[in-house]
Design an enzyme around this catalytic site. Structure first.
Site, PDB file in Angstrom:
ATOM      1  N   LEU A 132     -24.582   3.137  -9.741  1.00  0.00           N
ATOM      2  CA  LEU A 132     -23.802   3.203  -8.568  1.00  0.00           C
ATOM      3  C   LEU A 132     -24.690   3.727  -7.481  1.00  0.00           C
ATOM      4  O   LEU A 132     -24.237   4.138  -6.485  1.00  0.00           O
ATOM      5  CB  LEU A 132     -22.746   4.321  -8.977  1.00  0.00           C
ATOM      6  CG  LEU A 132     -21.609   3.810 -10.185  1.00  0.00           C
ATOM      7  CD1 LEU A 132     -20.745   4.913 -10.366  1.00  0.00           C
ATOM      8  CD2 LEU A 132     -21.094   2.517  -9.499  1.00  0.00           C
ATOM      9  N   LYS A 133     -25.834   3.973  -7.834  1.00  0.00           N
ATOM     10  CA  LYS A 133     -26.806   4.146  -6.728  1.00  0.00           C
ATOM     11  C   LYS A 133     -27.225   2.892  -5.869  1.00  0.00           C
ATOM     12  O   LYS A 133     -27.731   2.942  -4.852  1.00  0.00           O
ATOM     13  CB  LYS A 133     -27.976   4.882  -7.220  1.00  0.00           C
ATOM     14  CG  LYS A 133     -27.798   6.222  -7.710  1.00  0.00           C
ATOM     15  CD  LYS A 133     -29.076   7.011  -8.199  1.00  0.00           C
ATOM     16  CE  LYS A 133     -28.640   8.237  -8.938  1.00  0.00           C
ATOM     17  NZ  LYS A 133     -29.929   8.929  -9.389  1.00  0.00           N
ATOM     18  N   GLY A 196     -16.583  24.415 -13.427  1.00  0.00           N
ATOM     19  CA  GLY A 196     -16.139  25.262 -14.270  1.00  0.00           C
ATOM     20  C   GLY A 196     -15.714  24.661 -15.691  1.00  0.00           C
ATOM     21  O   GLY A 196     -16.117  23.460 -15.781  1.00  0.00           O
ATOM     22  N   HIS A 197     -15.038  25.417 -16.840  1.00  0.00           N
ATOM     23  CA  HIS A 197     -15.036  24.794 -17.984  1.00  0.00           C
ATOM     24  C   HIS A 197     -13.667  25.268 -18.245  1.00  0.00           C
ATOM     25  O   HIS A 197     -13.007  26.247 -17.675  1.00  0.00           O
ATOM     26  CB  HIS A 197     -16.238  25.238 -19.017  1.00  0.00           C
ATOM     27  CG  HIS A 197     -17.424  24.444 -18.942  1.00  0.00           C
ATOM     28  ND1 HIS A 197     -17.575  23.127 -19.233  1.00  0.00           N
ATOM     29  CD2 HIS A 197     -18.554  24.946 -18.209  1.00  0.00           C
ATOM     30  CE1 HIS A 197     -18.836  22.681 -18.982  1.00  0.00           C
ATOM     31  NE2 HIS A 197     -19.503  24.102 -18.322  1.00  0.00           N
ATOM     32  N   ASP A 198     -13.081  24.882 -19.566  1.00  0.00           N
ATOM     33  CA  ASP A 198     -11.774  25.233 -20.073  1.00  0.00           C
ATOM     34  C   ASP A 198     -11.606  26.879 -20.069  1.00  0.00           C
ATOM     35  O   ASP A 198     -10.568  27.308 -19.517  1.00  0.00           O
ATOM     36  CB  ASP A 198     -11.707  24.591 -21.598  1.00  0.00           C
ATOM     37  CG  ASP A 198     -10.251  25.107 -22.083  1.00  0.00           C
ATOM     38  OD1 ASP A 198      -9.553  24.079 -22.223  1.00  0.00           O
ATOM     39  OD2 ASP A 198     -10.141  26.149 -22.494  1.00  0.00           O
ATOM     40  N   ILE A 199     -12.563  27.464 -20.300  1.00  0.00           N
ATOM     41  CA  ILE A 199     -12.282  28.982 -20.339  1.00  0.00           C
ATOM     42  C   ILE A 199     -12.095  29.445 -18.801  1.00  0.00           C
ATOM     43  O   ILE A 199     -11.270  30.244 -18.594  1.00  0.00           O
ATOM     44  CB  ILE A 199     -13.442  29.785 -21.273  1.00  0.00           C
ATOM     45  CG1 ILE A 199     -13.200  31.091 -21.323  1.00  0.00           C
ATOM     46  CG2 ILE A 199     -14.617  29.606 -20.193  1.00  0.00           C
ATOM     47  CD1 ILE A 199     -14.262  31.648 -22.145  1.00  0.00           C
ATOM     48  N   ASN A 200     -12.740  28.780 -17.961  1.00  0.00           N
ATOM     49  CA  ASN A 200     -12.364  29.366 -16.487  1.00  0.00           C
ATOM     50  C   ASN A 200     -11.061  29.004 -16.175  1.00  0.00           C
ATOM     51  O   ASN A 200     -10.382  29.644 -15.462  1.00  0.00           O
ATOM     52  CB  ASN A 200     -13.555  28.708 -15.781  1.00  0.00           C
ATOM     53  CG  ASN A 200     -14.958  29.051 -16.249  1.00  0.00           C
ATOM     54  OD1 ASN A 200     -15.824  27.955 -16.433  1.00  0.00           O
ATOM     55  ND2 ASN A 200     -15.336  30.379 -16.317  1.00  0.00           N
ATOM     56  N   TYR A 201     -10.635  27.727 -16.312  1.00  0.00           N
ATOM     57  CA  TYR A 201      -9.498  27.158 -15.965  1.00  0.00           C
ATOM     58  C   TYR A 201      -8.459  27.958 -16.453  1.00  0.00           C
ATOM     59  O   TYR A 201      -7.389  28.416 -15.892  1.00  0.00           O
ATOM     60  CB  TYR A 201      -9.303  25.856 -16.312  1.00  0.00           C
ATOM     61  CG  TYR A 201     -10.229  24.909 -15.822  1.00  0.00           C
ATOM     62  CD1 TYR A 201     -10.971  24.932 -14.515  1.00  0.00           C
ATOM     63  CD2 TYR A 201     -11.021  23.897 -16.586  1.00  0.00           C
ATOM     64  CE1 TYR A 201     -12.205  24.385 -14.459  1.00  0.00           C
ATOM     65  CE2 TYR A 201     -11.934  23.115 -16.386  1.00  0.00           C
ATOM     66  CZ  TYR A 201     -12.630  23.292 -15.018  1.00  0.00           C
ATOM     67  OH  TYR A 201     -13.813  22.570 -14.751  1.00  0.00           O
ATOM     68  N   ASP A 227      -8.647  21.647 -21.088  1.00  0.00           N
ATOM     69  CA  ASP A 227      -9.439  20.241 -21.195  1.00  0.00           C
ATOM     70  C   ASP A 227      -8.396  19.451 -21.837  1.00  0.00           C
ATOM     71  O   ASP A 227      -8.290  18.405 -21.107  1.00  0.00           O
ATOM     72  CB  ASP A 227     -10.475  20.461 -22.101  1.00  0.00           C
ATOM     73  CG  ASP A 227     -11.746  21.067 -21.111  1.00  0.00           C
ATOM     74  OD1 ASP A 227     -11.742  21.343 -20.143  1.00  0.00           O
ATOM     75  OD2 ASP A 227     -12.946  20.991 -22.011  1.00  0.00           O
TER      76      ASP A 227
END
Length: 452
Positions: A132-133, A196-201, A227
């Site tokens: 995609l570059k 972020g990750h699951d724990i942050n959300y 997630d």
């Protein structure tokens, strides 16, 4: 990468989207044909005699069905005929794409060339490796999207726009396109550009504050809630609703699916019940969060565990009887600390197997806590086919829910990066020479199992 020796890798599909057998054909006229099969983990070679003019082996044979699906069954699946372009990502987006593939959609994953994918949620998908570059690579994806029903993209807001693949560009060419944007924090808001990750959300939904034991720190349930439940599953639900709406209106639309909103929505019961006796002001003191001794887990004599969910009075009565206790000595709402110790001491007197023998035929909401390996062979799960063997000694869950008039025919084949590049481009109208040039120019990559 393209083979350096004078061979072509022929990969094609019929009109129904079935993968034909991958074949490496020596164009110098050799009298034998090496046919390579890929089962998701191992390349297998079968040599067949071939005399000049003899037709190639039929792609309808069992070994040649890369999708592993029956045409008759696929024709009856819920999402048959739906074409999905999935931009490669991790966890939520692949799960969303896998759900759609499991129910009959043709899902094409767009991968970066010269990479390996850690994605284990790709069964039944096709993989196209595109750089995609390069403008030519973007043009290929744009052309794919022009005939697609759905696009799933997992990037931060603005990434697809900078590639020239944003919703405005794609919907202008394909007004019926369902463009699903699956992110952590959503397309707008102060955190929309943050990682972020699951724990942050989960943390900013308030739900994480309710998870874990009273005496411990808040504890996330792996990365299932944000997630997968709030992310991938909710996005798949949104896509199917958007497709239903398109059937009525003829119009596609953009979906803002994100883990924060999705996890919060999954937690609706918690928010609605915070003022009820089921929950208390503090974590770990309610009926369902480890506060109640009759809704908890206990260790058995052999170091295994049992799960108890004897909430209702009739089940609690059966539970107490199964433990061999008297109701007057174990009233459901006596001091919970005393009751929990009584239950723990009692469970410690027998093995898990012995407790299963006690409760197997008793309606007391008591079950063994199984390991993932044990769950596969558990009688109930085995009787329903909850898990299937995806590879030798590797079992995976099968799709849910099940329908009375729509069969499931799941492929457990995991594609490798770039496996279907030539096939998909050929379907798009690119000639063999054009495909070869794109490979030499580093725009695409056609991988092959025996060369990976």
């Amino acid at each position: 990468m393209f083979p350096s020796n004078p061979t072509y890798l022929l990969l094609g599909t019929d009109a129904e989207g079935f993968d034909r057998c991958p074949r490496t054909i020596d164009v110098n006229g050799q009298d034998s044909l090496w046919v390579d099969f890929w089962d998701g983990q191992h390349a297998k070679k079968v040599q067949e005699d071939r005399t000049p003019g003899r037709p190639l082996p039929s792609p309808s044979s069992a070994l040649c069905s890369q999708s592993g699906r029956s045409k008759e069954l696929l024709s009856k699946m819920a999402l048959k005929g739906i074409k999905v372009i999935e931009m490669a990502g991790l966890a939520p987006a692949p799960f969303c794409g896998m759900i759609l593939a499991d129910f009959g959609a043709k899902v094409i994953r767009i991968d970066q060339p010269k990479t390996t994918s850690p994605d284990r949620l790709a069964r039944g998908k096709l993989s196209v490796a595109v750089n995609l570059k390069k403008n030519e690579g973007v043009a290929i994806v744009r052309k794919l999207c022009k005939t697609a029903d759905v696009v799933i993209e997992p990037f931060r807001p603005g990434v697809m726009e900078r590639l020239g693949l944003g919703p405005k560009e794609l919907l202008d060419k394909n007004p019926g396109l369902v463009y699903a944007r699956l992110t952590g924090y959503g397309q707008t808001g102060p955190l929309s550009q943050r990682a972020g990750h699951d724990i942050n959300y989960l943390a900013i939904t308030g739900l994480l504050s309710r998870l874990g034991w009273k005496s411990d720190l808040p504890s996330p349930p792996i990365n299932l809630l944000a997630d997968f439940a709030g992310g991938g599953l909710m996005c798949a639900l949104g896509i199917t609703m958007a497709l239903l709406n398109r059937a009525r209106t003829g119009k596609g639309q953009v979906i803002d699916s994100n883990m924060v909103d999705g996890a919060a929505y999954v937690g609706s019961f918690v928010y609605q019940m915070l003022d009820s006796p089921i929950f208390t002001a503090k974590r770990g003191e309610g009926m369902l969060d480890g506060g109640a001794p009759f809704y908890d887990t206990y260790k058995t004599k052999d170091g295994k565990f049992m799960a108890v969910g004897a909430l209702e009075a009739k089940f609690y009565k059966n539970f107490i009887a199964g433990l061999g206790l008297k109701t007057e000595d174990a009233s459901q709402f006596m001091d919970w600390k005393v009751l929990r110790k009584l239950f723990a001491d009692t469970f410690a007197t027998k093995t898990q197997k012995e407790w299963c023998e006690t409760f197997d035929n008793v309606d007391a909401c008591v079950t063994p806590i199984l390991t993932v390996d044990e769950a596969v062979g558990y009688e109930h799960n085995a009787s329903k086919g909850t898990f299937a063997e995806a590879a030798p000694e590797k079992f995976v869950p099968q799709p849910a829910p099940r329908f009375s008039d729509m069969p499931l025919d799941v492929s457990n084949v995991q594609p490798f990066v770039g496996q279907h590049t030539a096939q998909v481009l050929s379907e798009l109208g690119y000639s063999a020479e054009e495909i070869k040039k794109l490979g030499k120019d580093g725009v695409i990559e056609q991988a092959h199992p025996s060369r990976v």
